[in-house]
Design an enzyme around this catalytic site. Structure first.
Site, short mmCIF file in Angstrom:
data_model
loop_
_atom_site.label_atom_id
_atom_site.label_comp_id
_atom_site.label_asym_id
_atom_site.label_seq_id
_atom_site.Cartn_x
_atom_site.Cartn_y
_atom_site.Cartn_z
CD GLU A 47 -0.08 -4.68 40.59
OE1 GLU A 47 -1.01 -4.43 39.87
OE2 GLU A 47 0.15 -4.35 41.77
CG ASN A 110 2.72 -6.08 43.89
OD1 ASN A 110 3.40 -6.38 42.78
ND2 ASN A 110 1.38 -5.43 43.96
CE LYS A 127 1.07 -1.45 44.22
NZ LYS A 127 -0.10 -2.24 43.55
CD GLU A 146 -2.04 -4.15 45.74
OE1 GLU A 146 -2.84 -3.59 45.14
OE2 GLU A 146 -0.70 -4.16 45.49
CB CYS A 172 -0.11 -1.23 40.37
SG CYS A 172 -2.03 -1.05 39.90
CG ASN A 197 -2.93 -6.96 38.23
OD1 ASN A 197 -3.38 -8.02 38.43
ND2 ASN A 197 -2.20 -6.71 37.45
N1 ING Z 1 -4.62 -1.45 41.72
C1 ING Z 1 -5.29 -0.12 41.74
C2 ING Z 1 -4.38 1.05 41.09
O1 ING Z 1 -3.91 2.07 41.70
C3 ING Z 1 -6.60 1.61 42.96
C4 ING Z 1 -5.84 0.32 42.89
C5 ING Z 1 -7.39 1.90 41.96
C6 ING Z 1 -6.31 2.77 43.77
C7 ING Z 1 -8.03 3.21 41.74
C8 ING Z 1 -6.99 4.08 43.73
C9 ING Z 1 -7.81 4.12 42.57
O2 ING Z 1 -4.46 1.09 40.00
C10 ING Z 1 -3.61 -1.51 42.41
N2 ING Z 1 -2.91 -2.91 41.99
O3 ING Z 1 -2.82 -0.94 42.98
#
Ligand code: ING
Length: 323
Positions: A47, A110, A127, A146, A172, A197
């Site tokens: 991503e 995205n 996304k 985001e 992601c 990411n």
């Molecule tokens: N990053 C993270 C993901 O879903 C996240 C944000 C991390 C949300 C952990 C909830 C828990 O992997 C992106 N870019 O979506």
């Protein structure tokens, strides 16, 4: 005739805010050259693979924001990837921030594209599950904006007949939601390409990095198993301007088993021969959707957005006479 795709998951290490797209391109082309030597037919990049994970930064100036976006694809920076795809007969998946004008309105997504072995864009996905928040949140250890910088994707989760099979994409946070895989599963998907990411730590809790990695893998392994599909999950990893991103890029079989996994937090290529016919058994038995699903009982899944618990149990009426 077997339907085997030799797939390379090309994890990228950190991209610092000050790095330009040209330096990233050098690293990506080196991974493509290495993949070529290993017979890779499809290489999967993460991503937002061209820049640092900029949604961690609060930006007020639109020009500053838009500098992180690509308004054309291919463009001068990324054209070498398309040239290499054609020269190597190697397709690629690329995640990037897309700026697009539609009817005089600017939209920002995205986005991920799938480029075929002739160097043509065969597929695009934007996304849908945007995590985080839109305004600065002082309660977080770091920002995840985001919802500020991207619109919700408008393309749904299509699948495409390409590379000898049925391929789809997610990005992601999408990988944490079973609906993402199931919409593609209901279209017969055999391989889902997912870049991510993901911060190594939680901005709102003291959740451990190993628990985060468990969630990362269980989400994709479940999606693969429950839809009898290959899942290729590819990280941009490592420390970007002091912010740690998790690695753990994987190639997951339709059984849900991890068949290859990155061990570093840097640029790393893992490869597997992915037999698309390995999807067939589960799709025709345990996950034969037509034979086993009961959609008449699934209404809440699309009718209701947030959870609605049953009403609190009414407190015993103190005035009522005791039994
Ligand atoms: N990053 C993270 C993901 O879903 C996240 C944000 C991390 C949300 C952990 C909830 C828990 O992997 C992106 N870019 O979506």
């Amino acid at each position: 005739m077997t339907r085997v795709i030799t797939v390379g998951a090309a994890q990228l290490g950190p991209i610092q805010r000050a790095e330009d797209r040209t330096s990233v391109m050098v690293r990506m082309l080196a991974l493509m050259a290495k993949a070529r030597g290993r017979g890779v037919e499809l290489i999967v990049f993460p991503e937002l693979a061209l820049t640092t994970f900029f949604p961690r930064m609060l930006m007020e100036d639109q020009a500053e924001v838009d500098a992180w976006f690509e308004s054309e694809m291919p463009n001068a920076a990324t054209q070498p990837l398309f040239d290499a795809a054609r020269e190597y007969a190697m397709g690629f998946h690329l995640g990037y921030a897309e700026l697009v004008e539609k009817g005089g309105v600017t939209h920002r997504y995205n986005t991920a594209i799938l480029v075929d072995k002739t160097g043509n864009i065969a597929a695009k996905y934007r996304k849908i599950h945007l995590p985080g928040h839109a305004e600065f949140d002082p309660d977080r250890k770091f920002q995840h904006l985001e919802k500020r910088y991207f619109e919700v994707g408008d393309l749904g989760w299509p699948v495409w007949r390409t590379f000898g099979g049925v391929l789809g994409m997610a990005i992601c946070n999408d990988r944490r939601w079973p609906e993402s895989y199931r919409v593609m599963g209901l279209q017969g998907v055999e391989m889902v390409l997912i870049g991510y990411n993901t911060p190594m730590v939680n901005s709102q809790s003291d959740e451990s990095p190993h628990l985060r990695m468990f969630h990362n893998h269980i989400s994709m392994q479940a999606g693969a198993y429950q839809n009898a599909s290959w899942v290729i999950g590819v990280a941009k990893a490592g420390r970007e301007d002091g912010n740690d991103l998790m690695g753990g890029s994987v190639i997951i079989a339709p059984t849900g088993e991890i068949v290859a996994q990155c061990r570093s937090l840097g640029d790393e290529l893992i490869i597997a021969d992915c037999d698309l016919d390995a999807c067939n058994f589960a799709k025709s038995t345990i996950f034969d959707f037509a034979a086993h699903r009961r959609v008449e009982h699934y209404g809440l899944i699309t009718e209701r957005t947030g959870a609605v618990p049953p009403p609190e149990e009414s407190a015993p009426d103190e005035s009522a006479p005791k039994a």
